[in-house]
Structures are given as C-alpha cells and as structure tokens.
Write an enzyme that holds these catalytic residues in place. Structure first.
Site, mmCIF file in Angstrom:
data_model
loop_
_atom_site.group_PDB
_atom_site.id
_atom_site.type_symbol
_atom_site.label_atom_id
_atom_site.label_comp_id
_atom_site.label_asym_id
_atom_site.label_seq_id
_atom_site.Cartn_x
_atom_site.Cartn_y
_atom_site.Cartn_z
ATOM 1 C CB ILE A 19 76.948 23.307 103.896
ATOM 2 C CG1 ILE A 19 76.735 22.322 105.058
ATOM 3 C CG2 ILE A 19 75.767 23.255 102.936
ATOM 4 C CD1 ILE A 19 75.511 22.621 105.906
ATOM 5 N N GLY A 20 80.222 22.312 104.442
ATOM 6 C CA GLY A 20 81.357 22.573 105.320
ATOM 7 C C GLY A 20 82.343 21.426 105.317
ATOM 8 N N GLY A 22 85.568 20.062 107.653
ATOM 9 C CA GLY A 22 86.345 20.206 108.873
ATOM 10 C C GLY A 22 87.562 19.317 108.863
ATOM 11 N N GLY A 23 88.268 19.312 109.993
ATOM 12 C CA GLY A 23 89.482 18.510 110.073
ATOM 13 C C GLY A 23 89.217 17.022 110.019
ATOM 14 C CG MET A 24 86.738 15.034 112.977
ATOM 15 S SD MET A 24 86.800 14.207 114.588
ATOM 16 C CE MET A 24 85.291 14.811 115.334
ATOM 17 C CB ALA A 25 83.365 15.321 110.219
ATOM 18 C CE LYS A 42 81.581 17.492 112.920
ATOM 19 N NZ LYS A 42 81.728 18.256 114.173
ATOM 20 C CG ASP A 136 87.975 23.718 119.481
ATOM 21 O OD1 ASP A 136 88.819 24.631 119.560
ATOM 22 O OD2 ASP A 136 87.736 23.114 118.427
#
Length: 747
Positions: A19-20, A22-25, A42, A136
C-alpha cells in the site's frame, strides 16, 4: 507481483497487499492472525538492511513511536526481526494523506484547516512532552480519516532531546519544502522546528500552495533561510487576519520569535475559533527586507528560551568530541558559516561516500572471489568473506537465534563469539545487538560480542485489594506495566477501591504487559450523580461513565465542534441516577450542519398544457424531484415548492426548467440565487421569469420569446416568479394576488 505478498512474518502477520513505498521501507496491509485484525506492516528494504544508518533510523522510528500513545499518532503494535527482515507493525489507517486531500480540494476552508492543525499540534505536544522532536512534519506524513480525525506518522528521523541537542550532519534533515531555517543551516533543532513545519502545512492548506518553491532542493532551502513568504491573504483574500497572523508567527525565521510550544499555538487557534474576527498583538514590519516580529510580553517564552540556551551550553561542556561542529556565539572573531556550506558539504559528502562504498564493494567482491579460488579454507560452510591482511567481514547476527548462531560458528577459525544476556522487548534467545557490527572488516581472532534477549523481565503482581484505584495505578506504572481499569459492583469493597487484579495477586507478569484493575462501584443500586460530559472527547466520556456505573449511548450529530467531542447529554449535571442507567450523549461528527431554504415559485395564471418541472441546483439535475408532470392549467398547480440545502457561507443557484409533454421541448422558466447564513437561507430572483416559455414550448419553439410576447403575457396575468413573502400567499386567489413565498429551516 510483489514476492512478499502472501508471506507470514513471525508466524503471525500475513502480508496482503503493498500500500505504500517510501525511501527506506515498504508498507503492506496485513492481517494479524492472532488478534484477527488488519494492521500495517513497515518493512525495511532489502538494499538497506546492511546499512547502519538506515538500521538506526528504522529502529529509532519504532523506539520513538513506542513511547507515544495519543489518538492523533499512529499506534505501534509490534517490532520484529525474522528471516533477516526488520519490520514494524502499526495501526492500519483507512484514509488518505493530507497532501492528497489538498490536491483534491485545491484550497481548504479555514475551519477545516484549523481543525486539522489543532489535531497535528496536539500530537506534537504529546511527543514534545516526552522529549521527542519529529523533524519531518509535512502534509504527506499526516493521515486524514473519513471522520475528520488526523493521524501523524513517520517518526523515522525523530530526535530524542535527552540524547543530544545537536543536529547530526550525517542524518537526513527533513523534507525541504517544510524544513525550518535552523534545520537547513545544520543548526540546533528543537520542538520549535516542528512548529515552523506546522506553519508551512497550515499555509499550504489555506492557499493551496507551499510558501517556497524552486528548481533544486538547495534553492528551496535557501529561501527558507533568507526569503519572506508571500502573505497568505495575497493569495487567498478570504483568510481572516487573525489566522494569517498565527501562520506568520509560526513561520518566523528565528525560533525565539515563533510559538515556543505547541500548546501556545493551540491556545491562539482556540481563541481564533471562538472569535474569527480577533486580531492579535503581533506586528510585522519590513524595514530592511527581513520580516521583524514584535510579540506582546511573554515571560514564559523568555524563560523557555533561557532554559534551552542553558541546556545547550551544558551539553557543550560535556561533549568535547563535538565542539568543532557547534557555532560558538561567544567568539566575536569567528566568522559565521555560510548557510550554503553545510548543504553543499552534505551533498558532496554523500556523493563521495557512495562512490567509495561502490569501489570498496567491487574490490571486496573481486578479492573475495580470488580468495575463494586460491584458498581451501572451508569458508563456504560459514559464509564468511576473507580478505588479504588477515581480515574477514563480520557476519550479520542480529535477529538470529543464539543457539543456532553458536552451533554454526562455534568451531570457526576466524573469530570468537561471546554472549551477554539481557532482558529486552525482543523474543527470548534472540540476538538484538552485536559488536563489531555487520559488514565491518576485522582481524582474524577478533571476539564478536552479541546481546541475547532473555525476554521481557517478569515481576510479581502485588496484592492491591482494597487499595485506592489511583494508588494501584501509580504503583503498577512505576513497575513498568500498562494499566486498564474496569468496574464492578461490590458489597464488600468501598467505591473507588480495587477488588482484584488480572493477572491475580502474586502471579508473575512481563514488564510492559497490561494489568487489569477491577475497581468497585460500591454496593448494588447505590445512586450516582451525573457529571457534566459536554466538551469531553468521546473516549474520555465513555471511561468516566463506566466508572460511575452508567451505560453511555452515543448519538452522532452534525456540528462545527471537533469530531468526537460531546456536545449534549440527556441528563443534566447533578441528576440522580442508578447504576446501570443509560445516559444518552450526543457526539459531534465535525460536519457543519446544513440549512434548508424552501423556495416557492408562482406560475403564470393564463398558461395551459402538461409540463414536467425540472430542478437544477448549481447546474446539476435533481433526478428524484424532477419526475412530476402537472397540468398547469389547473388552479391547484400554479405554485412550485422546492427545498435547497447548503452550509453557512455557501451560495447556490436554482434553475427551474419546464418540458412540454406535447412537443418534448425544454426551456428555462426562472433562476434563483440562494445565500446561506448560520441559521437561514436568503433567496433572490435573477432577472425576470420567462413567462412566455410555456406557450413557446407548446408550439415547439425553444427560442427566447420576443419582448412583445412577454408584454402580452404580462398584460393578461399577474407577475409570476419568486418574491419575498407577503401577507397573501395563496396562488389560487385573484390574478392580482399572484406571488411567491419562502420558508427556511435548519436541519
């Protein structure tokens, strides 16, 4: 297809869909088969599993969220290491990001923007109170649920204030569109950096755009440090002045000029909600091109600033290794660093590190291959890479079972292995740390020390029978337990005292687990006095009701109050009730209630024929109401009645069209503008009704009637259409009394 789909982590979490990314996961929707619930998992990407920096960030996120428990922060359920996979199990949030919502809406209504911002600030206040700075904060890290609830997520680069007050140059500095000036410079960051980012997000919600943009991240970062944003009202003139002041104060360049805490900003937003016309005592001027901020006297803020400076100075005294990284305000001869230097240095350093890492990897692989060919050392049995100069690559042991590791490496000729047993949150016998770390080159004969989990520490549950609820809760929390109170009637134990615990007294329980306190409500049928629950969150009202022995019944209702807040109760405060009685509590949905405007339209008296009446609101046909066919020659068919709904501040347009059943032709009879306020709607006719349209449609001609035709119709009938109500509202009276009336009501 993703290879992870269908896998079951730790024998418990079945991965259902990606579902997603990211940059590292990567983030998956998964099913927790033990709890039978949907969760989000994650997983650290494989290419980063060997990187100390990414492992640190990944574990830092789980460490940060584990310390937090707040309705506006995504919950963490579990952390695991299996099959060399590192993962965090979190609450599954069925919603969209605030970024997606802004893209859908363009510009948010200020009420919605304030509602969302207050929730974000409450989440950050909770984190700040526990020494955690998010660093962030951005729209894409905020999830919006269907009921308007906000969830803040992604604490991947959060910092713990108690560990260090300096921003480490090797760490990610946050998302450049939302970054605070001090983050961009590489200076000290604290909770005020998060407040700056919240100000940027609020600016974006109110204007539909970010305050600064540029061709490169460096250009954007420089604008945060050096440029002033365009005032929000220059982009969206409907923004109230007080709200603009709040945005600009949060986005001040200097941290001491901003809100000092999230609570301060919440306070101003609450004052603004109560009085949208409020103007604060903040003054901005621009004498030298730089925004200046003058605040009303705030001793608390001054004390907070002094405290921060004192804390920073203490850290400098005891952290000699980092003295060179800190700008010394007391050295009047030291030239201040250019803001470009840390940014360019970080970019250049990243490039150099990546290049060196690539070269070393290629050389290591080449040398390892040569070593495997030229040496018959049996290294393939243990997967240890051997290098020249009597060195080897330290293998990855974290996440492995200690017994398995010991059996595998017990007799290897390259290193020794030593275990240190510790209590931890990790599975019993699992290795959770090692020194030296994985991948480092070490001399043959080196001892690798690993930390092996003994599982969670267990403590004996004390006997809390007949002790007060508060005393028992405090003691259990001091011992590291989570506490949940449940209530039951008792003829022996006084009200408010503990009847028993689950687990029972003298049983052993893991530190960090939940202990249930069964608390006495007093004897059966003891009367209770109803408290005031209005203004409380639903969860708190539910808890307090149950403490009193009442059964809460929640009924949702549209209201401008925050979603989930109690806005009414059916029994007033101090009413005497019995245990087991129901208490009806009205809960706000957060949706502003609509107002209904009833519009009455009179048709001309001299028309004939059968017509279908069609209603268009903002050019959209109301299908349900547009099926009626009426004979307009009948006296009882001379008035049209139609309800239009809208929210306060909206303006809607009603067009009534008629379609001849004889010819199938259609034309517009009248148009009305309806403006809605908090309590009512006001209708205003646009132009004159097209009285001749009925005759024209019967002829099959849809052209607009000529002026002579209109005059002819007017001379033989009363003036049709919408008008303000008069004493006579009966359209069946004489032709001279033809008029229209209106009613308005609030849903």
């Amino acid at each position: 297809m993703d290879n992870n789909i269908g896998k079951k982590l730790d024998g418990r979490y079945e991965l259902l869909e990606l579902i997603g990314v990211g940059g590292m996961a990567d983030i998956y929707r998964a099913r927790d088969v033990q709890e039978d619930r949907i969760v989000a998992v994650k997983i650290l990407k494989t290419e980063f599993a060997g990187s100390e920096e990414f492992l640190r960030r990944f574990r830092n996120e789980s460490k940060a969220i584990a310390l937090l428990s707040h309705p506006n922060i995504v919950k963490i359920y579990d952390v695991g290491f299996t099959d060399k996979v590192q993962f965090i199990v979190m609450e599954y949030v069925d919603g969209i990001t605030l970024t997606d919502y802004i893209e859908q809406q363009g510009v948010l209504k200020w009420r919605d923007a304030v509602h969302f911002t207050v929730q974000v600030l409450r989440a950050l206040q909770h984190a700040h109170d526990r020494g955690i700075v998010h660093r962030d904060v951005k729209s894409s890290n905020v999830m919006l649920l269907r009921d308007g609830t906000i969830k803040v997520m992604d604490f991947g680069i959060a910092r713990f204030n108690r560990e260090n007050n300096k921003t480490m140059s090797e760490k990610t500095i946050g998302s450049v569109h939302y970054i605070s000036p001090e983050q961009a410079r590489g200076d000290i960051t604290d909770e005020r950096s998060d407040i700056y980012s919240v100000g940027v997000a609020l600016y974006e919600m109110l204007t539909g755009r970010k305050p600064f943009d540029g061709d490169t991240p460096v250009a954007i970062a420089l604008k945060h440090m050096q440029s002033n944003p365009k005032r929000p009202t220059e982009i969206n003139e409907t923004i109230p002045e007080g709200l603009e002041q709040i945005v600009l104060r949060a986005m001040q360049k200097e941290p001491q000029a901003r809100y000092q805490t999230a609570g301060e900003m919440i306070s101003d937003l609450e004052d603004f909600k109560k009085n949208p016309g409020i103007v604060f005592d903040y003054k901005y001027s621009s004498t030298d091109g730089t925004a200046k901020f003058a605040d009303r006297s705030n001793p608390a803020a001054e004390m907070e600033t002094a405290r921060r400076k004192s804390r920073i100075r203490i850290d400098e005294d005891y952290d000699d290794d980092d003295d060179d990284d800190e700008y010394d305000d007391d050295d009047e001869y030291e030239e201040r660093r250019s803001p470009m230097i840390p940014i360019l240095f970080a970019v250049g350093a990243a490039f150099v590190i990546a290049t060196v890492f690539l070269v070393l990897t290629l050389v290591s692989n080449r040398l390892g291959a040569i070593q495997d060919i030229t040496s018959n050392s049996g290294t393939s049995d243990t997967d240890i890479s051997i290098f020249p100069d009597n060195e080897f690559a330290v293998p990855s042991l974290i996440g492995e079972d200690w017994d398995t590791v010991y059996a595998k490496y017990e007799n290897n000729e390259y290193f020794k292995i030593k275990a240190e047993q510790q209590y931890s949150e990790f599975t019993q016998n699992q290795i959770f740390d090692q020194d030296p770390p994985e991948g480092r080159r070490a001399k043959i004969g080196t001892t690798i020390t690993v930390k092996v989990s003994m599982g969670a520490r267990k403590v004996e549950i004390q006997d809390f029978t007949n002790r007060t609820q508060s005393a028992a809760e405090q003691q259990l929390k001091r011992e590291g337990f989570k506490v949940t109170s449940q209530f039951s009637e008792s003829d022996d134990i006084p009200k408010g005292n503990v009847i028993k615990t689950l687990p029972a007294a003298h049983e052993m329980a893991q530190v960090g687990s939940t202990v249930y306190l069964i608390v006495s409500l007093g004897p059966t049928n003891t009367p209770v006095y109803v408290e005031n629950y209005v203004g409380l969150p639903q969860e708190e009202a539910d808890r307090l009701c149950k403490e009193q022995g009442l059964i809460p019944i929640f009924e949702p209702k549209d209201s401008e109050e925050p979603a989930g807040q109690i806005i009414a109760q059916d029994k007033p405060r101090s009413t005497i009730a019995n245990k087991g009685d129901e208490l009806k509590l009205t809960v706000s949905t957060g949706n502003i209630p609509e107002v209904t405007k009833t519009v009455n339209i009179d048709l001309p008296n001299n028309i004939t024929g059968e017509f279908k009446i069609k209603y268009y609101v903002d050019a959209v046909l109301d299908q349900a109401a547009s099926n009626e066919i009426r004979d307009v020659s009948l006296s009882g068919s001379k008035r049209i009645r139609y309800d239009v709904k809208g929210k306060p501040g909206e303006t809607k347009y009603l067009a009534i069209k008629v379609e001849s059943q004889a010819t199938g032709k259609e034309g517009t009879f009248i148009e009305v503008e309806i403006t809605f306020t908090e309590t009512e709607g006001t209708a205003k006719q646009i132009g004159q009704p097209n009285s001749g349209i009925f005759a024209e449609l019967l002829k099959g001609d849809t052209n607009t009637p000529s002026s002579s035709s209109s005059e002819s119709s007017s001379s033989t009938s009363s003036t049709p259409g919408y008008s303000e109500p008069t004493e006579s509202t009966d359209s069946s009276d004489s032709s001279d009394s033809s008029n229209s009336s209106d009613d308005s009501s609030s849903n």
